[in-house]
Design an enzyme around this catalytic site. Structure first.
Site, short mmCIF file in Angstrom:
data_model
loop_
_atom_site.label_atom_id
_atom_site.label_comp_id
_atom_site.label_asym_id
_atom_site.label_seq_id
_atom_site.Cartn_x
_atom_site.Cartn_y
_atom_site.Cartn_z
N ALA A 47 84.46 10.14 76.61
CA ALA A 47 84.89 11.55 76.62
C ALA A 47 83.71 12.42 77.02
O ALA A 47 82.55 12.01 76.88
CB ALA A 47 85.37 11.98 75.24
N TYR A 112 87.58 22.09 76.03
CA TYR A 112 87.60 20.70 75.56
C TYR A 112 89.00 20.35 75.01
O TYR A 112 89.58 19.33 75.39
CB TYR A 112 86.53 20.53 74.48
CG TYR A 112 86.60 19.23 73.72
CD1 TYR A 112 86.28 18.03 74.34
CD2 TYR A 112 86.98 19.20 72.38
CE1 TYR A 112 86.34 16.82 73.64
CE2 TYR A 112 87.04 18.01 71.67
CZ TYR A 112 86.72 16.83 72.30
OH TYR A 112 86.78 15.65 71.60
N1 LIG Z 1 82.58 13.20 67.84
C1 LIG Z 1 83.57 13.81 67.22
O1 LIG Z 1 83.37 14.54 66.24
C2 LIG Z 1 84.99 13.59 67.67
C3 LIG Z 1 86.03 14.25 66.99
C4 LIG Z 1 87.35 14.03 67.41
C5 LIG Z 1 87.60 13.18 68.47
N2 LIG Z 1 86.57 12.58 69.13
C6 LIG Z 1 86.89 11.69 70.25
O2 LIG Z 1 86.46 10.39 69.91
C7 LIG Z 1 86.06 9.67 71.06
C8 LIG Z 1 84.70 9.01 70.85
O3 LIG Z 1 83.74 10.00 70.61
P1 LIG Z 1 82.28 9.65 70.08
O4 LIG Z 1 81.95 10.67 69.05
O5 LIG Z 1 82.17 8.20 69.76
O6 LIG Z 1 81.43 9.97 71.38
P2 LIG Z 1 80.12 9.27 72.01
O7 LIG Z 1 79.33 8.56 70.97
O8 LIG Z 1 79.45 10.31 72.84
O9 LIG Z 1 80.78 8.17 72.93
C9 LIG Z 1 81.36 8.46 74.14
C10 LIG Z 1 80.98 7.36 75.08
O10 LIG Z 1 81.64 7.59 76.33
C11 LIG Z 1 80.71 7.35 77.37
N3 LIG Z 1 81.11 8.09 78.56
C12 LIG Z 1 81.04 9.42 78.76
N4 LIG Z 1 81.49 9.72 80.00
C13 LIG Z 1 81.88 8.54 80.56
C14 LIG Z 1 82.41 8.19 81.81
N5 LIG Z 1 82.63 9.11 82.74
N6 LIG Z 1 82.68 6.88 82.07
C15 LIG Z 1 82.44 5.94 81.14
N7 LIG Z 1 81.93 6.21 79.93
C16 LIG Z 1 81.64 7.50 79.64
C17 LIG Z 1 79.40 7.82 76.81
O11 LIG Z 1 78.31 7.28 77.52
P3 LIG Z 1 77.02 8.21 77.88
O12 LIG Z 1 76.61 8.87 76.61
O13 LIG Z 1 76.07 7.24 78.43
O14 LIG Z 1 77.53 9.20 78.86
C18 LIG Z 1 79.49 7.29 75.38
O15 LIG Z 1 79.07 5.97 75.33
C19 LIG Z 1 86.17 10.67 72.22
O16 LIG Z 1 87.40 10.52 72.86
C20 LIG Z 1 86.16 12.04 71.54
O17 LIG Z 1 86.86 13.00 72.29
C21 LIG Z 1 85.29 12.76 68.75
#
Ligand SMILES: NC(=O)c1ccc[n+]([C@@H]2O[C@H](COP(=O)([O-])OP(=O)(O)OC[C@H]3O[C@@H](n4cnc5c(N)ncnc54)[C@H](OP(=O)(O)O)[C@@H]3O)[C@@H](O)[C@H]2O)c1
Length: 275
Positions: A47, A112
């Site tokens: 994301a 977002y």
């Molecule tokens: N964090 C929150 O509080 C939260 C809350 C609600 C929902 N979510 C959802 O939960 C999910 C996981 O979030 P998270 O917190 O685990 O985020 P995260 O740790 O930032 O993980 C996202 C991963 O996606 C990779 N990524 C980003 N752009 C990409 C692309 N174009 N192609 C392939 N990989 C890509 C990132 O790699 P790089 O860093 O190397 O770019 C990272 O490894 C997301 O869908 C988010 O919307 C998150």
């Protein structure tokens, strides 16, 4: 999230792909990779979720959160794979004062949220076998790579540096531990009961209260004060209330997630912050 899913799913035949190995915005290459593996289940944890940056980077935001998701949905539909996708509490606008259920009308307040909701809609339009999992306030041992850590570690670091800390007390949510979410996602996928699900820890708190309990548990005493969203004036508007009710999970008798406080304690213990 991805790191904890890999841990929890290690008994399964798993192909963990990092951003280095797959660029979801490259639609053709993504198709080639998935056609090669023909996975039974595809879990999309990618994301663009720097919520304030999304406001000024519409193209990048929609490329990752919407168009790439549409492409994944099409590939999964063609291959007969189940698509598991993560979405967010920020699809809601915060007008409600009781927890949002899956059938409540979304009303995103920021770019977002709009991009994630559009991603959800593409999946629902294209896929027959999918799980869309809305969650909120994630923290995990690995830390969000896109945000450089997580809220808990940020609070602890600021407190150790002796800095005064201001945290908003008018945004209410349910912080959720990724390890528990990963376990629940696995159980849910195994049911084959496809659809839209809210999955968070239980209970609710403001970011301020979350910070206060972090310090209480860790035994730190920083200069912590409450502020308002208006005073904090972040670029992106956020819902003042975005608590999700795990209503569909409850129908399957699977809503046994811990309270946010218990989950936080568990995280702090595993991270070595508790004696
Ligand atoms: N964090 C929150 O509080 C939260 C809350 C609600 C929902 N979510 C959802 O939960 C999910 C996981 O979030 P998270 O917190 O685990 O985020 P995260 O740790 O930032 O993980 C996202 C991963 O996606 C990779 N990524 C980003 N752009 C990409 C692309 N174009 N192609 C392939 N990989 C890509 C990132 O790699 P790089 O860093 O190397 O770019 C990272 O490894 C997301 O869908 C988010 O919307 C998150």
């Amino acid at each position: 999230m991805g790191t904890d899913l890999v841990m929890i799913l290690r008994q399964h035949q798993l192909i963990p792909l990092t951003h280095k190995e797959i660029e979801v915005c490259d639609h053709q290459r993504t198709r080639r990779i998935l056609e090669e593996y023909k996975p039974e289940v595809v879990i999309n944890t990618s994301a663009y979720h720097r919520v304030d940056l999304c406001e000024d980077h519409l193209e990048e935001t929609f490329k990752v959160n919407t168009y790439a998701v549409r492409n994944l949905a099409q590939i999964c539909q063609d291959l007969g794979s189940v698509l598991v996708h993560l979405s967010t509490d920020y699809v809601f606008g915060g007008e409600k004062k009781s927890p949002y259920r899956e059938e409540d009308l979304p009303h995103p307040l920021n770019v977002y949220g709009v991009s994630k909701l559009a991603g959800e809609y593409f999946i629902r339009q294209i896929c027959q076998t999918y799980f869309i999992i809305r969650t909120s306030g994630l923290y995990g041992v690995a830390g969000a790579s896109g945000k450089g850590g997580n809220f808990v570690e940020l609070m602890i670091r600021l407190a150790q540096e002796g800095k005064p800390i201001k945290v908003v007390s008018d945004q209410i949510l349910t912080p959720t531990y990724t390890k528990e979410l990963a376990k629940k996602m696995t159980q849910l996928v195994e049911t084959g009961e496809y659809g839209l699900y809210h999955v968070t820890n239980n209970g609710q708190c403001s970011w301020y209260e979350f910070a206060r309990v972090i310090f209480e548990l860790v035994g730190l005493h920083p200069d912590l004060s409450a502020t308002t969203s208006e005073e904090f004036s972040a670029k992106a508007k956020r819902p003042l209330y975005s608590v999700l009710e795990n209503a569909n999970l409850r129908k399957l008798d699977l809503d046994d997630l811990s309270s946010w406080r218990e989950a936080l304690e568990q995280y702090l213990r595993e991270k070595g912050h508790l004696k």
